[in-house]
Write a protein that holds these residues in place. Structure first.
Motif, PDB file in Angstrom:
ATOM      1  N   MET A  96       0.863  -1.168   0.000  1.00 23.81           N
ATOM      2  CA  MET A  96       0.000   0.000   0.000  1.00 23.81           C
ATOM      3  C   MET A  96       0.906   1.227   0.000  1.00 23.81           C
ATOM      4  N   SER A  97       0.834   2.008  -1.054  1.00 22.79           N
ATOM      5  CA  SER A  97       1.735   3.159  -1.190  1.00 22.79           C
ATOM      6  C   SER A  97       1.183   4.384  -0.461  1.00 22.79           C
ATOM      7  N   ASN A  98       2.082   5.104   0.175  1.00 19.84           N
ATOM      8  CA  ASN A  98       1.760   6.385   0.806  1.00 19.84           C
ATOM      9  C   ASN A  98       0.560   6.285   1.745  1.00 19.84           C
ATOM     10  N   ALA A  99       0.573   5.304   2.621  1.00 17.74           N
ATOM     11  CA  ALA A  99      -0.492   5.181   3.615  1.00 17.74           C
ATOM     12  C   ALA A  99      -0.302   6.280   4.664  1.00 17.74           C
ATOM     13  N   PRO A 100      -1.220   7.255   4.732  1.00 13.38           N
ATOM     14  CA  PRO A 100      -0.978   8.408   5.612  1.00 13.38           C
ATOM     15  C   PRO A 100      -0.898   8.045   7.083  1.00 13.38           C
ATOM     16  N   GLU A 101      -1.684   7.030   7.518  1.00  6.51           N
ATOM     17  CA  GLU A 101      -1.683   6.679   8.937  1.00  6.51           C
ATOM     18  C   GLU A 101      -0.396   5.985   9.362  1.00  6.51           C
ATOM     19  N   TYR A 102       0.373   5.456   8.375  1.00  4.70           N
ATOM     20  CA  TYR A 102       1.644   4.805   8.673  1.00  4.70           C
ATOM     21  C   TYR A 102       2.848   5.671   8.281  1.00  4.70           C
ATOM     22  N   GLY A 103       2.573   6.817   7.710  1.00  6.49           N
ATOM     23  CA  GLY A 103       3.649   7.730   7.342  1.00  6.49           C
ATOM     24  C   GLY A 103       4.449   7.283   6.142  1.00  6.49           C
ATOM     25  N   GLY A 104       3.868   6.467   5.267  1.00  5.31           N
ATOM     26  CA  GLY A 104       4.568   6.000   4.076  1.00  5.31           C
ATOM     27  C   GLY A 104       4.032   4.669   3.607  1.00  5.31           C
ATOM     28  N   ASP A 105       4.850   3.941   2.878  1.00  7.55           N
ATOM     29  CA  ASP A 105       4.420   2.646   2.339  1.00  7.55           C
ATOM     30  C   ASP A 105       4.295   1.603   3.444  1.00  7.55           C
ATOM     31  N   THR A 106       3.367   0.670   3.226  1.00  3.63           N
ATOM     32  CA  THR A 106       3.214  -0.462   4.131  1.00  3.63           C
ATOM     33  C   THR A 106       2.670  -1.636   3.331  1.00  3.63           C
ATOM     34  N   VAL A 107       2.438  -2.762   3.987  1.00  2.40           N
ATOM     35  CA  VAL A 107       1.911  -3.935   3.290  1.00  2.40           C
ATOM     36  C   VAL A 107       0.428  -3.752   3.009  1.00  2.40           C
ATOM     37  N   ASN A 108      -0.061  -4.408   1.954  1.00  3.79           N
ATOM     38  CA  ASN A 108      -1.482  -4.315   1.629  1.00  3.79           C
ATOM     39  C   ASN A 108      -2.269  -5.426   2.315  1.00  3.79           C
ATOM     40  N   ARG A 109      -3.550  -5.482   2.000  1.00  5.71           N
ATOM     41  CA  ARG A 109      -4.439  -6.457   2.641  1.00  5.71           C
ATOM     42  C   ARG A 109      -3.980  -7.895   2.405  1.00  5.71           C
ATOM     43  N   ILE A 110      -3.602  -8.205   1.170  1.00  7.66           N
ATOM     44  CA  ILE A 110      -3.223  -9.571   0.834  1.00  7.66           C
ATOM     45  C   ILE A 110      -1.989  -9.992   1.633  1.00  7.66           C
ATOM     46  N   THR A 111      -0.978  -9.144   1.634  1.00 10.00           N
ATOM     47  CA  THR A 111       0.238  -9.466   2.380  1.00 10.00           C
ATOM     48  C   THR A 111      -0.045  -9.562   3.869  1.00 10.00           C
ATOM     49  N   LEU A 112      -0.868  -8.663   4.390  1.00  8.25           N
ATOM     50  CA  LEU A 112      -1.164  -8.669   5.818  1.00  8.25           C
ATOM     51  C   LEU A 112      -1.856  -9.960   6.244  1.00  8.25           C
ATOM     52  N   GLU A 113      -2.742 -10.483   5.397  1.00 11.42           N
ATOM     53  CA  GLU A 113      -3.397 -11.749   5.726  1.00 11.42           C
ATOM     54  C   GLU A 113      -2.369 -12.872   5.855  1.00 11.42           C
ATOM     55  N   ARG A 114      -1.370 -12.858   5.005  1.00  8.57           N
ATOM     56  CA  ARG A 114      -0.326 -13.884   5.067  1.00  8.57           C
ATOM     57  C   ARG A 114       0.574 -13.685   6.289  1.00  8.57           C
ATOM     58  N   LEU A 115       0.904 -12.430   6.578  1.00  5.82           N
ATOM     59  CA  LEU A 115       1.762 -12.158   7.733  1.00  5.82           C
ATOM     60  C   LEU A 115       1.094 -12.573   9.038  1.00  5.82           C
ATOM     61  N   ARG A 116      -0.188 -12.296   9.147  1.00  5.15           N
ATOM     62  CA  ARG A 116      -0.892 -12.638  10.385  1.00  5.15           C
ATOM     63  C   ARG A 116      -0.822 -14.142  10.655  1.00  5.15           C
ATOM     64  N   TYR A 117      -1.069 -14.944   9.610  1.00  2.00           N
ATOM     65  CA  TYR A 117      -1.035 -16.388   9.794  1.00  2.00           C
ATOM     66  C   TYR A 117       0.390 -16.877  10.014  1.00  2.00           C
ATOM     67  N   GLY A 118       1.347 -16.298   9.287  1.00  2.56           N
ATOM     68  CA  GLY A 118       2.741 -16.674   9.484  1.00  2.56           C
ATOM     69  C   GLY A 118       3.218 -16.392  10.898  1.00  2.56           C
ATOM     70  N   ALA A 119       2.805 -15.251  11.461  1.00  6.31           N
ATOM     71  CA  ALA A 119       3.167 -14.916  12.837  1.00  6.31           C
ATOM     72  C   ALA A 119       2.570 -15.927  13.815  1.00  6.31           C
ATOM     73  N   ARG A 120       1.338 -16.316  13.566  1.00  6.63           N
ATOM     74  CA  ARG A 120       0.678 -17.310  14.431  1.00  6.63           C
ATOM     75  C   ARG A 120       1.428 -18.638  14.395  1.00  6.63           C
ATOM     76  N   LEU A 121       1.801 -19.063  13.182  1.00  9.84           N
ATOM     77  CA  LEU A 121       2.518 -20.330  13.045  1.00  9.84           C
ATOM     78  C   LEU A 121       3.894 -20.273  13.712  1.00  9.84           C
ATOM     79  N   SER A 122       4.549 -19.132  13.608  1.00 12.27           N
ATOM     80  CA  SER A 122       5.859 -19.000  14.227  1.00 12.27           C
ATOM     81  C   SER A 122       5.759 -19.155  15.742  1.00 12.27           C
ATOM     82  N   ARG A 123       4.722 -18.576  16.330  1.00  9.77           N
ATOM     83  CA  ARG A 123       4.530 -18.715  17.776  1.00  9.77           C
ATOM     84  C   ARG A 123       4.202 -20.153  18.151  1.00  9.77           C
ATOM     85  N   GLN A 124       3.424 -20.824  17.306  1.00 16.24           N
ATOM     86  CA  GLN A 124       3.014 -22.192  17.614  1.00 16.24           C
ATOM     87  C   GLN A 124       4.150 -23.190  17.449  1.00 16.24           C
TER      88      GLN A 124
END
Length: 261
Positions: A96-124
């Motif tokens: 996601m380019s130029n996201a004002p609430e993050y002060g610049g670029d960040t990951v989009n919805r698709i990437t965030l869905e993958r990161l959330r599950y990856g983080a869960r698996l890493s903890r497990q």
């Protein structure tokens, strides 16, 4: 500035995909049919009707579900299947380019869905993480944005960062190079369920042993419950259109994969 063939091919593929994927594809057929109408009225009418019918089918749940069913795995990851894995690989899906609430670029919805599950698996599992994704326009590489999100938003450390890939094949080849250098050949692969078939094939071709960890199903759920109305409702909707775009994108990607082997 030096001409980069890889970047040029990436943008050429993106341009072609815009033309052959929904939502533009049905409209393109209609336009071509209208332009052909005077000289070849029969062929023109056929193209117009093809565009209209395909456009309707690609926003309707039943046909979209048929497109998704062969792509998406029937079961989620069983943690017992990951006992021999040495690392988790999470594939980028966009920014996601130029996201004002993050002060610049960040990951989009698709990437965030993958990161959330990856983080869960890493903890497990306690497995270390590799994130993979490049920067075709010369911005901050997607993998760097993924690393920041995992560490700042999920408090999960990233061990490897692969910032150079421009597509799924490069995700696999460049990630495999880093992992093999660390003695890793057995991975848990995290990506969208609809993308998993193609991603798994690429990582196995790169010499990895893959335990699939699909997330974000767009079609019928593995547990057999009715599909969420917000994803594939009973009537045509934007949710169905999004799922259709993802499905057609993956079928085109699989075709390209087979032709390039």
């Amino acid at each position: 500035m030096d001409f980069d063939t890889a970047i040029a091919l990436f943008w050429l593929k993106k341009l072609i995909s815009v033309l052959i994927l929904p939502p533009l594809m049905p409209f393109a057929l209609i336009l071509i049919g209208l332009l052909m109408g005077r000289r070849r009225p029969r062929s023109g009418r056929m193209l117009v009707w093809t565009g209209l019918v395909s456009g309707l089918l690609l926003i309707t749940p039943a046909p979209v579900g048929l497109l998704l069913e062969p792509l998406e795995p029937r079961q989620p990851l069983s943690l017992s299947a990951a006992t021999d894995a040495q690392a988790i690989v999470i594939l980028g899906g966009g920014r996601m380019s130029n996201a004002p609430e993050y002060g610049g670029d960040t990951v989009n919805r698709i990437t965030l869905e993958r990161l959330r599950y990856g983080a869960r698996l890493s903890r497990q599992t306690g497995l270390p993480i590799l994130v993979s994704g490049g920067a075709p326009s010369g911005e901050i590489p997607e993998a760097i944005l993924m690393k920041s999100s995992l560490e700042e938003d999920f408090d999960v450390r990233v061990r490897w960062t692969e910032p150079s890939s421009l597509d799924t094949r490069q995700n696999a080849r460049y990630s495999a190079g880093q992992l093999k250098a660390s003695g890793v050949t057995r991975i848990v692969l995290v990506t969208h369920a609809a993308h998993m078939r193609r991603a798994r094939a690429e990582f196995e071709a790169a010499g990895m042993q893959v335990s699939i960890a699909p997330t974000a199903w767009l079609g019928p759920r593995p547990i057999g419950k009715p599909v969420d109305d917000e994803v594939l409702p009973n009537l045509p909707s934007a949710g169905s259109a999004y799922a259709a775009w993802f499905a057609v994108h993956e079928w085109v990607g699989l075709l390209a994969y087979r032709l390039s082997r």
